[in-house]
Write a protein that holds these residues in place. Sequence first.
Motif, PDB file in Angstrom:
ATOM      1  N   LYS A  21     -10.063   0.817  -0.070  1.00  0.00           N
ATOM      2  CA  LYS A  21     -11.434   1.220   0.257  1.00  0.00           C
ATOM      3  C   LYS A  21     -11.978   1.396   1.666  1.00  0.00           C
ATOM      4  O   LYS A  21     -12.431   2.294   2.119  1.00  0.00           O
ATOM      5  CB  LYS A  21     -12.456   0.320  -0.497  1.00  0.00           C
ATOM      6  N   LYS A  22     -11.215   0.237   2.522  1.00  0.00           N
ATOM      7  CA  LYS A  22     -11.802   0.261   3.876  1.00  0.00           C
ATOM      8  C   LYS A  22     -11.134   1.492   4.720  1.00  0.00           C
ATOM      9  O   LYS A  22     -11.747   2.089   5.508  1.00  0.00           O
ATOM     10  CB  LYS A  22     -11.591  -1.135   4.456  1.00  0.00           C
ATOM     11  N   TYR A  23     -10.031   1.713   4.498  1.00  0.00           N
ATOM     12  CA  TYR A  23      -8.992   2.329   5.275  1.00  0.00           C
ATOM     13  C   TYR A  23      -8.861   3.996   4.798  1.00  0.00           C
ATOM     14  O   TYR A  23      -8.208   4.743   5.501  1.00  0.00           O
ATOM     15  CB  TYR A  23      -7.831   1.849   5.978  1.00  0.00           C
ATOM     16  N   HIS A  24      -8.597   3.992   3.402  1.00  0.00           N
ATOM     17  CA  HIS A  24      -8.011   5.263   2.858  1.00  0.00           C
ATOM     18  C   HIS A  24      -8.992   6.061   1.923  1.00  0.00           C
ATOM     19  O   HIS A  24      -8.484   7.170   1.531  1.00  0.00           O
ATOM     20  CB  HIS A  24      -6.700   5.070   2.088  1.00  0.00           C
ATOM     21  N   CYS A  68       1.056  -1.252  -0.117  1.00  0.00           N
ATOM     22  CA  CYS A  68      -0.107   0.188   0.105  1.00  0.00           C
ATOM     23  C   CYS A  68       0.628   1.310  -0.113  1.00  0.00           C
ATOM     24  O   CYS A  68       1.728   1.348   1.035  1.00  0.00           O
ATOM     25  CB  CYS A  68      -0.880   0.198   1.113  1.00  0.00           C
ATOM     26  N   ASN A 110       0.614  -1.145   6.783  1.00  0.00           N
ATOM     27  CA  ASN A 110       0.003  -2.355   6.577  1.00  0.00           C
ATOM     28  C   ASN A 110       0.953  -3.440   5.976  1.00  0.00           C
ATOM     29  O   ASN A 110       1.706  -3.066   5.035  1.00  0.00           O
ATOM     30  CB  ASN A 110      -1.232  -2.388   5.960  1.00  0.00           C
ATOM     31  N   GLN A 142     -15.387   8.474   2.891  1.00  0.00           N
ATOM     32  CA  GLN A 142     -16.627   8.178   2.740  1.00  0.00           C
ATOM     33  C   GLN A 142     -17.529   9.576   3.078  1.00  0.00           C
ATOM     34  O   GLN A 142     -17.234   9.955   4.122  1.00  0.00           O
ATOM     35  CB  GLN A 142     -17.251   7.008   3.327  1.00  0.00           C
ATOM     36  N   ARG A 166      -7.228  -3.547  -2.898  1.00  0.00           N
ATOM     37  CA  ARG A 166      -8.317  -2.708  -3.048  1.00  0.00           C
ATOM     38  C   ARG A 166      -9.195  -2.747  -1.988  1.00  0.00           C
ATOM     39  O   ARG A 166      -9.645  -1.692  -1.661  1.00  0.00           O
ATOM     40  CB  ARG A 166      -9.044  -3.317  -4.463  1.00  0.00           C
ATOM     41  N   ASN A 167      -9.503  -3.941  -1.493  1.00  0.00           N
ATOM     42  CA  ASN A 167     -10.509  -3.700  -0.284  1.00  0.00           C
ATOM     43  C   ASN A 167      -9.578  -3.004   1.061  1.00  0.00           C
ATOM     44  O   ASN A 167     -10.481  -2.457   1.964  1.00  0.00           O
ATOM     45  CB  ASN A 167     -10.612  -5.320   0.362  1.00  0.00           C
ATOM     46  N   HIS A 168      -8.303  -3.031   0.921  1.00  0.00           N
ATOM     47  CA  HIS A 168      -7.859  -2.340   2.221  1.00  0.00           C
ATOM     48  C   HIS A 168      -7.921  -0.824   1.844  1.00  0.00           C
ATOM     49  O   HIS A 168      -8.247  -0.125   2.854  1.00  0.00           O
ATOM     50  CB  HIS A 168      -6.240  -2.606   2.272  1.00  0.00           C
TER      51      HIS A 168
END
Length: 396
Positions: free
Chosen positions: A335-338, A314, A321, A341, A331-333
Amino acid sequence: MRLAVRGYISQRLPSLQEKFNQLHLNSGEVEDIGDEITKKSDGMFLYARLVLNYLENKIFYKGSEVKLSVNELPKELSDFYRKILTQILVRLDAQSVHRVRSIFCWIAFARRPLKKIEFLSAISFSAGDPDITHLVPTYILDICGALIEERRDNTLAFIHISVKEFLQSSSSGLAIDKKEVIVEHAHQDGRLVSLQNPLLRKELELALWTRSPKGLESGLQTNRLSNHSIPSTSLPPQDGISFMLAAYEESVKFLLSQNDYPGVSTEELESFKSQFRGSAFTCRLSSCPRATLGFESEVLRVDHEMTHLPRLQCDFPGCQNPPFVSVQALRNHVKKYHVAQPARKSIRQVADASQITFENAAEQLVNRANQIRNSGNTSQIDSPRLMSGSIEERTR
């Protein structure tokens, strides 16, 4: 460096003292021999070592022969190697010369340094005879002992890399060539000729894919998914060859767990464990040096194999991480942390705001109606369209 070489020679000469005593060489003459070796070595430990080994193995009748031998030794390493090789080959017949060449080829062109027992196994089976019951004797190494050595880890190697370079040169008289060796073994070993069989070739292609980077990644990631992201210590065989290798590893694991076995002495079993412990846990990537060398345990093997998988880091500033093994995981990481929203508004809050706006508009309409009534123009009060339109305007 010259003084260091002289110190090395002084440490080695006492091992020849008994021979020198029988040749009636006094301490002064031995000292002169040491000085001459130091001079010829010209700061090279390897040269000094070769001379001392030469003196240990050569038969002398008189002390003067020792001095003469040292004086006549060539100054160049290549010439020294040629002299040693000539002494090895001059007493051998054609078949023995061919076998000496085979010994040098296995040491020179093995993908990694072979342990002594691995080397003896390779020599035993190199002719393609499947009915081997005993390994070749270890004394065959003594014949070439001046140019090869056994290291502390039990692997065999030339005494110096320059020996391989010399043996590959035409001036050696025993030129070894990697391509010729491969062709020679292909013709001698009927098993390689049988690869023309389409079924066997297909099995080989499947085995090569299984032990390729993509095959290893596919196997490890499949097991990660099926075992709740915990890497499996054994990949499912994809072909007959891989199945055979897996069965071999299981056999080795079984023997490693035994304290005794019928027909095998305790010494033989312990020797097997010390030599082949790593062969039960080899890396399943064929291009990796650990594909034959192996590890001490399954956990170490899997940890090593995971390093072969593609790793995606990342690149978000400050993110600590660990790297990811797939694009989707990265991608999931992200979207979730960076990814920021948008704040979600409460439905209740929106409804409350609308209610407040409506009440304000109604209050304004009541005040207007009172103003009209006081002015005496009551027709505007009775207009429902005016009332509804005014409310709509104020609630927008």
